[in-house]
Design a protein around this motif. Structure first.
Motif, mmCIF file in Angstrom:
data_model
loop_
_atom_site.group_PDB
_atom_site.id
_atom_site.type_symbol
_atom_site.label_atom_id
_atom_site.label_comp_id
_atom_site.label_asym_id
_atom_site.label_seq_id
_atom_site.Cartn_x
_atom_site.Cartn_y
_atom_site.Cartn_z
ATOM 1 N N LEU A 105 -11.136 3.383 1.135
ATOM 2 C CA LEU A 105 -10.660 2.998 -0.221
ATOM 3 C C LEU A 105 -11.777 1.872 -0.774
ATOM 4 N N ARG A 106 -12.265 1.247 0.331
ATOM 5 C CA ARG A 106 -13.186 -0.219 0.084
ATOM 6 C C ARG A 106 -14.727 0.349 -0.109
ATOM 7 N N ASP A 114 -18.373 12.541 -7.025
ATOM 8 C CA ASP A 114 -16.908 12.748 -6.529
ATOM 9 C C ASP A 114 -16.367 11.864 -5.661
ATOM 10 N N ASN A 115 -17.053 10.793 -5.367
ATOM 11 C CA ASN A 115 -16.427 9.905 -4.390
ATOM 12 C C ASN A 115 -14.986 9.233 -4.962
ATOM 13 N N ALA A 122 -7.047 8.841 -1.195
ATOM 14 C CA ALA A 122 -6.816 7.925 -0.098
ATOM 15 C C ALA A 122 -5.876 6.942 -0.423
ATOM 16 N N LEU A 123 -6.070 6.371 -1.599
ATOM 17 C CA LEU A 123 -4.929 5.634 -2.195
ATOM 18 C C LEU A 123 -3.685 6.100 -2.332
ATOM 19 N N LEU A 140 -6.026 -5.162 -5.646
ATOM 20 C CA LEU A 140 -7.616 -5.053 -5.872
ATOM 21 C C LEU A 140 -7.912 -4.017 -6.739
ATOM 22 N N ILE A 141 -7.337 -2.995 -6.612
ATOM 23 C CA ILE A 141 -7.699 -1.437 -7.402
ATOM 24 C C ILE A 141 -7.127 -1.923 -8.745
ATOM 25 N N PHE A 142 -6.023 -2.409 -8.923
ATOM 26 C CA PHE A 142 -5.557 -2.388 -10.352
ATOM 27 C C PHE A 142 -6.338 -3.584 -11.048
ATOM 28 N N THR A 143 -6.920 -4.579 -10.298
ATOM 29 C CA THR A 143 -7.611 -5.501 -10.945
ATOM 30 C C THR A 143 -9.157 -5.128 -11.357
#
Length: 279
Positions: A105-106, A114-115, A122-123, A140-143
């Protein structure tokens, strides 16, 4: 068959028998062969159930399998689908599955179109399989996440049965504070708020009004939010029909009235009038 074996605590033993079968040996060789991605993916799919069962029950699966699957995650010739299948198998491990998902994810690879697709899955897997450890990455994702597909995957995976309404709604507020969210993402936000409201979270219904019905300018999003609100209030009325519920309805009506009073678009104002009348 593996599902039936799990009911009797025999899934790992049955999976070992499948993998040890001479008929399966060619599939393992195909899965490791990078010369034909399509054949490797088909072999991996065929082996997915028994391999996942073994990863779920053994602290140290066969190192050769781990290397073969991990190699596909970084291979330049891999498609997103073979990476996703490898992630689904590797993340079945309760011992290091979470670390594998977090690392993937990071890892943002802008040069791979297509990454985002692999990272979205993965999320989803992280939230589904390790919900107690998903908070930091969700924040982290939503920010910061720029890709719609990853955001929507995270929103769709939010489940009242695994992620508490307190944590889920905080993540949603973080996302709502971002500018220029796309229509699909805003629609997904409305759907998640409705899902949590129907599960018994009045605050989610309040946010559906406050952050969607009173802010969005897209008629289609307003209709989605209205539908979610209607079903949410019906569900809440059967479990929490008391003074607090009546106060919630009154607060919603007040907020919608305030939006109507200042709304310059007649179509939106009429839509809001219909929503208020349905409260």
């Amino acid at each position: 068959l593996l599902a039936a074996a799990e009911e009797h605590g025999e899934q790992a033993r049955f999976a070992r028998q499948i993998i040890a079968s001479p008929a399966v040996t060619p599939l393992i060789a195909m899965m490791e062969d990078e010369r034909s991605v399509e054949r490797a993916w088909l072999a991996m799919r065929a082996l997915q159930a028994p391999l996942s069962a073994l990863f779920a029950h053994r602290r140290q699966p066969n190192p050769a399998w781990v290397r073969a699957l991990a190699r596909w995650l970084v291979s330049d010739v891999a498609t997103s689908w073979i990476r996703i299948t490898a992630l689904e198998i590797l993340s079945a491990s309760p011992y290091n599955g979470m670390a594998i998902l977090e690392e993937h994810l990071r890892t943002v690879k802008d040069h791979e179109p297509d990454n985002w697709h692999t990272r979205a899955h993965a999320l989803r897997l992280l939230i589904e399989r390790f919900p107690d450890h998903a908070d930091t990455l969700l924040d982290l994702i939503f920010t910061h996440e720029p890709r719609d597909g990853v955001l929507i995957a995270g929103l769709r995976a939010l489940d009242p049965e695994t992620i508490s309404d307190e944590h889920a709604l905080e993540h949603l507020l973080t996302l709502c504070d971002r500018e220029a969210l796309t229509t699909p993402t805003r629609a997904a936000i409305a759907a998640v708020l409705g899902r949590y409201a129907r599960a018994g979270a009045p605050r989610a219904a309040g946010l559906l009004v406050e952050r969607v019905l009173c802010e969005d300018r897209d008629i289609d999003i307003l209709q989605i939010a209205a539908d979610e609100l209607t079903s949410s209030l019906e569900a809440l009325a059967t479990t929490a029909r008391d003074a607090r519920f009546d106060a919630l309805i009154e607060a919603m009506a007040t907020q919608i009235n305030q939006r109507i009073a200042t709304e310059p678009d007649a179509a939106i104002a009429n839509k809001l009038l219909d929503i208020r009348a349905a409260l």
